[in-house]
Write an enzyme that holds these catalytic residues in place. Sequence first.
Site, short mmCIF file in Angstrom:
data_model
loop_
_atom_site.label_atom_id
_atom_site.label_comp_id
_atom_site.label_asym_id
_atom_site.label_seq_id
_atom_site.Cartn_x
_atom_site.Cartn_y
_atom_site.Cartn_z
N ASP A 81 -3.73 1.29 -23.65
CA ASP A 81 -4.70 2.00 -22.81
C ASP A 81 -6.06 1.31 -22.80
O ASP A 81 -6.78 1.37 -21.80
CB ASP A 81 -4.86 3.44 -23.30
N CYS A 122 1.26 3.68 -30.37
CA CYS A 122 0.08 3.89 -29.53
C CYS A 122 0.23 5.03 -28.53
O CYS A 122 1.22 5.75 -28.53
CB CYS A 122 -0.32 2.58 -28.88
N ASP A 123 -0.77 5.15 -27.67
CA ASP A 123 -1.11 6.39 -26.98
C ASP A 123 0.05 7.13 -26.30
O ASP A 123 0.22 8.32 -26.49
CB ASP A 123 -2.18 6.11 -25.92
N LYS A 124 0.82 6.45 -25.46
CA LYS A 124 1.86 7.15 -24.71
C LYS A 124 3.24 6.94 -25.31
O LYS A 124 4.20 7.57 -24.86
CB LYS A 124 1.87 6.67 -23.24
N CYS A 195 -5.84 1.78 -32.91
CA CYS A 195 -7.30 1.71 -33.07
C CYS A 195 -7.79 2.66 -34.17
O CYS A 195 -7.29 3.77 -34.31
CB CYS A 195 -7.99 1.99 -31.75
N GLU A 491 -7.72 7.81 -17.63
CA GLU A 491 -8.70 8.14 -18.66
C GLU A 491 -10.08 7.71 -18.19
O GLU A 491 -10.23 6.69 -17.52
CB GLU A 491 -8.37 7.43 -19.97
N SER A 517 -10.05 9.22 -22.88
CA SER A 517 -9.54 8.47 -24.02
C SER A 517 -9.84 9.24 -25.29
O SER A 517 -10.80 10.02 -25.37
CB SER A 517 -10.24 7.10 -24.08
#
Length: 612
Positions: A81, A122-124, A195, A491, A517
Amino acid sequence: MPKLRSATSTQGRNMAGARALWRATGMKENDFGKPIIAVVNSFTQFVPGHVHLKDMGQLVAAEIEKAGGVAKEFNTIAVDDGIAMGHGGMLYSLPSRDLIADSVEYMVNAHCADAMVCISNCDKITPGMLMAAMRLNIPTIFVSGGPMEAGKTKLSDQLIRLDLVDAMIEAADPNVSDERIDAIERSACPTCGSCSGMFTANSMNCLTEALGLSLPGNGSMLATHADRKELFLKAGRQIVELCKRYYEQDDASVLPRSIGTFDAFENAMSLDIAMGGSSNTVLHLLAAAQEAGVDFKMEDIDRLSRKVPCLSKIAPNTNKYHMEDVHRAGGIMGLLGELDRAGLIHKNTHTVLGMSMGEQLDQYDIIRNQDEELHKFFRAGPAGIRTTQAFSQDCRWDTVDNDRVNGCIRNKENAISQEGGLAVLFGNLAEDGCIVKTAGVDESIWKFTGTAIVFESQEDAVAGILGGKVKEGHVVVIRYEGPKGGPGMQEMLYPTSYLKSMGLGKKCALLTDGRFSGGTSGLSIGHASPEAASGGAIGLVRDGDIINIDIPNRAINLEISNDELAARRAEQDQKGWQPANREREVSFALKVFGHFATSADKGAVRDKTLLK
């Protein structure tokens, strides 16, 4: 007694062809009849959170085979992202979640796998795999790649801690020198891993612990630390144990839907509220709950947000603490332990360790268990060496952080705020709700009345902010960026970061039907539902309108009469609910996503009624 799903393709004379193909993958005669366990990896060289996962699948696979299973690895896609942020690539981020869920379903059902180990980060990717796990309902364990170490650099003779958001904010500030930006850029992301703050990736990996679907330490143990290897090995052993319990002992308590009950989703959301996690987690938990058949809604999140305190403030809400500090303070088991002592979690939920959550807390909460090995595990810390290698260091803090008065994790009596780090607002601008991460909002602007300045896209908003059109007292409205209207629900990290760069971080608000985000802080309100493209009132706001935001009373309203609102709605019905004068190239794949997408209050999942 449940039959192994894999028997469909491994047993019987008529499956000779399938067995011949299985043999070509390396299976031997004595492997037929063992559980076939899918190792669902997500290695890619595009994403720092996944760049070190290449060998993790085979690490888990070897342990599965030692324990008596047959392991077969496959890979999913993974979108970064941060790299996709601020341009057309961000349109693909949320849709990739559903694509991952579908691809896992396709592979597992096509090959009749009996169980899964999901290697995400990670995010998704974690949400997509979580949706698939709930959909498939076969024994599943999550083990993530782990968080990145926090960045550190010396500026003005002072050592400061950093993450990628610092690089974005400073880069947009015209008063910051190129030399300073270069120093921050080179230091912000020093290692492999997700992150380093409580952004979406780490928030979701923490929530898998609270749901009971991953092992203690999964959400907080650094990617670089040698101790993380044991989580992968243990996941490989434990998934075989779960297979035995289900397929040999008819114990359905080990299945994802038995673990991911309504109470478990409440535990996960309570954790998210307590740690001030990413607002994206709301979207993903709602989506996973729908896949699990659990009636978990925005109203439940609103109810929890009013009673669960904020017990930890972690980057991006502060630069004092990052994930490495959360781990030192006892990790997610430490946070859940404090919620337990406050009477705010359900202890009878199941976990993949075969324990109740209460039993797991007795064993893994550093406050109630003084075991030396446990404390050694939570003393695992950063090395401060740039690397993309997993398990590359064995540094430890001298002590754990068990200070529950002023430490990284607080107890209820010393909470950062007695109301939690996330809130749901309702009103005529968001009849089905919208989300604000209160942990990232200065209390001085929890009540804010401002003048609307409306943008039909994120790109126009960025140009307006950097071009000086946005002034103190504005409520920046970015609409037609929802799941359907984007399509893809971008985002808005760049707009929120640029507001800070321009000195407006505490002087403006931002409202959108898009999302934020996990790196976002400030008075940033997202997920406005219904979205503009679905006839939501955010599509009726005009420049100069007065918008009233009242976080303590959970309200957000457009200060116009009902008659005026109705007149505007009738006018917009005639025009059609679409952005005015927006030029955006939208691929067929994104159009398909947008056609089926629901608004954020439903998790932005596909509208199944369109298939009837």
